[in-house]
Motif scaffolding. Structure first.
Motif, PDB file in Angstrom:
ATOM      1  N   ALA A  96     105.113   7.580 -16.479  1.00  0.00           N
ATOM      2  CA  ALA A  96     104.794   7.513 -17.853  1.00  0.00           C
ATOM      3  C   ALA A  96     103.330   6.674 -17.894  1.00  0.00           C
ATOM      4  O   ALA A  96     103.106   5.801 -17.050  1.00  0.00           O
ATOM      5  CB  ALA A  96     105.825   6.536 -18.689  1.00  0.00           C
ATOM      6  N   LEU A  97     102.381   6.715 -18.851  1.00  0.00           N
ATOM      7  CA  LEU A  97     101.086   6.282 -18.973  1.00  0.00           C
ATOM      8  C   LEU A  97     101.488   4.784 -19.460  1.00  0.00           C
ATOM      9  O   LEU A  97     102.323   4.481 -20.059  1.00  0.00           O
ATOM     10  CB  LEU A  97     100.159   7.051 -19.908  1.00  0.00           C
ATOM     11  CG  LEU A  97      99.701   8.541 -19.406  1.00  0.00           C
ATOM     12  CD1 LEU A  97      99.231   9.130 -20.669  1.00  0.00           C
ATOM     13  CD2 LEU A  97      99.178   8.403 -18.100  1.00  0.00           C
ATOM     14  N   ASP A  98     100.304   4.110 -19.168  1.00  0.00           N
ATOM     15  CA  ASP A  98     100.474   2.629 -19.601  1.00  0.00           C
ATOM     16  C   ASP A  98     100.940   2.357 -21.137  1.00  0.00           C
ATOM     17  O   ASP A  98     101.583   1.648 -21.349  1.00  0.00           O
ATOM     18  CB  ASP A  98      99.060   1.806 -19.193  1.00  0.00           C
ATOM     19  CG  ASP A  98      98.994   1.703 -17.888  1.00  0.00           C
ATOM     20  OD1 ASP A  98     100.046   1.806 -16.810  1.00  0.00           O
ATOM     21  OD2 ASP A  98      97.896   0.944 -17.386  1.00  0.00           O
ATOM     22  N   GLY A  99      99.856   3.106 -21.901  1.00  0.00           N
ATOM     23  CA  GLY A  99     100.231   2.877 -23.448  1.00  0.00           C
ATOM     24  C   GLY A  99     101.396   3.444 -23.963  1.00  0.00           C
ATOM     25  O   GLY A  99     102.029   2.760 -24.686  1.00  0.00           O
ATOM     26  N   THR A 100     101.919   4.486 -23.432  1.00  0.00           N
ATOM     27  CA  THR A 100     103.148   4.977 -23.694  1.00  0.00           C
ATOM     28  C   THR A 100     104.420   4.276 -23.383  1.00  0.00           C
ATOM     29  O   THR A 100     105.392   3.958 -24.212  1.00  0.00           O
ATOM     30  CB  THR A 100     103.388   6.678 -22.959  1.00  0.00           C
ATOM     31  OG1 THR A 100     102.009   7.439 -23.420  1.00  0.00           O
ATOM     32  CG2 THR A 100     104.355   7.289 -23.752  1.00  0.00           C
ATOM     33  N   TRP A 101     104.373   3.744 -22.061  1.00  0.00           N
ATOM     34  CA  TRP A 101     105.420   2.888 -21.632  1.00  0.00           C
ATOM     35  C   TRP A 101     105.246   1.464 -22.432  1.00  0.00           C
ATOM     36  O   TRP A 101     106.190   0.929 -22.803  1.00  0.00           O
ATOM     37  CB  TRP A 101     104.964   2.459 -20.184  1.00  0.00           C
ATOM     38  CG  TRP A 101     106.090   1.655 -19.538  1.00  0.00           C
ATOM     39  CD1 TRP A 101     106.064   0.298 -19.205  1.00  0.00           C
ATOM     40  CD2 TRP A 101     107.436   2.294 -19.141  1.00  0.00           C
ATOM     41  NE1 TRP A 101     107.515   0.086 -18.804  1.00  0.00           N
ATOM     42  CE2 TRP A 101     108.272   1.166 -18.548  1.00  0.00           C
ATOM     43  CE3 TRP A 101     108.194   3.328 -19.057  1.00  0.00           C
ATOM     44  CZ2 TRP A 101     109.549   1.355 -17.986  1.00  0.00           C
ATOM     45  CZ3 TRP A 101     109.292   3.623 -18.632  1.00  0.00           C
ATOM     46  CH2 TRP A 101     109.949   2.626 -18.263  1.00  0.00           C
ATOM     47  N   ASP A 102     104.038   0.940 -22.814  1.00  0.00           N
ATOM     48  CA  ASP A 102     104.338  -0.247 -23.828  1.00  0.00           C
ATOM     49  C   ASP A 102     104.664   0.181 -25.101  1.00  0.00           C
ATOM     50  O   ASP A 102     105.554  -0.639 -25.602  1.00  0.00           O
ATOM     51  CB  ASP A 102     102.714  -0.777 -23.750  1.00  0.00           C
ATOM     52  CG  ASP A 102     102.151  -1.279 -22.535  1.00  0.00           C
ATOM     53  OD1 ASP A 102     102.949  -1.649 -21.750  1.00  0.00           O
ATOM     54  OD2 ASP A 102     101.017  -1.557 -22.485  1.00  0.00           O
ATOM     55  N   GLU A 103     104.471   1.374 -25.579  1.00  0.00           N
ATOM     56  CA  GLU A 103     105.141   1.768 -26.760  1.00  0.00           C
ATOM     57  C   GLU A 103     106.651   1.880 -26.753  1.00  0.00           C
ATOM     58  O   GLU A 103     107.356   1.558 -27.657  1.00  0.00           O
ATOM     59  CB  GLU A 103     104.345   3.109 -27.157  1.00  0.00           C
ATOM     60  CG  GLU A 103     104.868   3.728 -28.560  1.00  0.00           C
ATOM     61  CD  GLU A 103     104.174   5.137 -28.919  1.00  0.00           C
ATOM     62  OE1 GLU A 103     104.801   5.654 -29.947  1.00  0.00           O
ATOM     63  OE2 GLU A 103     103.299   5.452 -28.167  1.00  0.00           O
TER      64      GLU A 103
END
Length: 190
Positions: A96-103
């Motif tokens: 998972a990419l950082d931004g998607t994981w945060d989402e």
């Protein structure tokens, strides 16, 4: 006391390595069914919550990281030989990419979730596939298109960015075939 500490450390060390046989779902679950972790229980929980079959969840993770908890994309090379930046922020079992994981963490309230934790990662994969089901109308049993959307992102999938990418399509076919193989294996586990 030292023995208990040693046993606990050895059990935790087993959590930080990939299973030996990642092409057999029964073997994966057998290797990761213990006191401190139970991958099959985590997978079944994600399936129940999001409606995505366990074989598809597992095939996505195998395709993305081969079940390596700290997987990262390779570094690019500066001047052809100096290790430089990574091509993306993808990390862990799910890549998972950082931004998607945060989402994901904000959407689910799982603020302590880690990409290097199998239970968190398989939950993420279920969440992301279910999101693509809602946004792009992909069937929850459609391993091929779910993988295309997973890799391309929901907007990229909707734009059809994967259509000109023969390599990605081949990877999605391999992931779908692996999901089918996992499904057969899981029907016959002891």
């Amino acid at each position: 006391m030292r023995v208990l500490i040693f046993v606990a450390l050895m059990a935790l060390a087993g959590c930080a390595t990939a299973p030996k046989n990642t092409r057999n779902a029964c073997a994966i679950f057998e290797q990761r069914d213990g006191l401190f972790n139970n991958w099959q229980r985590a997978a079944r929980h994600a399936e129940k919550q999001y409606g995505v079959p366990v074989p598809i969840l597992m095939a996505t993770i195998q395709t993305e990281s081969n079940f390596r908890p700290h997987a990262k994309p390779p570094r690019t090379k500066l001047l052809g030989f100096i290790p430089w930046k990574r091509v993306s922020s993808a990390y862990g079992y799910s890549q998972a990419l950082d931004g998607t994981w945060d989402e994901y963490r904000a959407s689910t309230g799982r603020w302590m979730a880690k990409r290097s934790n199998f239970s968190d990662a398989i939950h993420f994969v279920g969440w992301y596939h279910a999101r693509n089901h809602r946004k792009n109308g992909i069937g929850l049993n459609d391993a091929y298109n779910l993988y295309l959307a997973y890799y391309s992102g929901d907007a990229g999938y909707a734009r059809g960015s994967w259509r000109g990418n023969a390599g990605l399509q081949a990877t999605a076919r391999r992931s779908a075939a692996l999901a089918s193989s996992y499904a057969s294996q899981l029907r016959n586990c002891d």
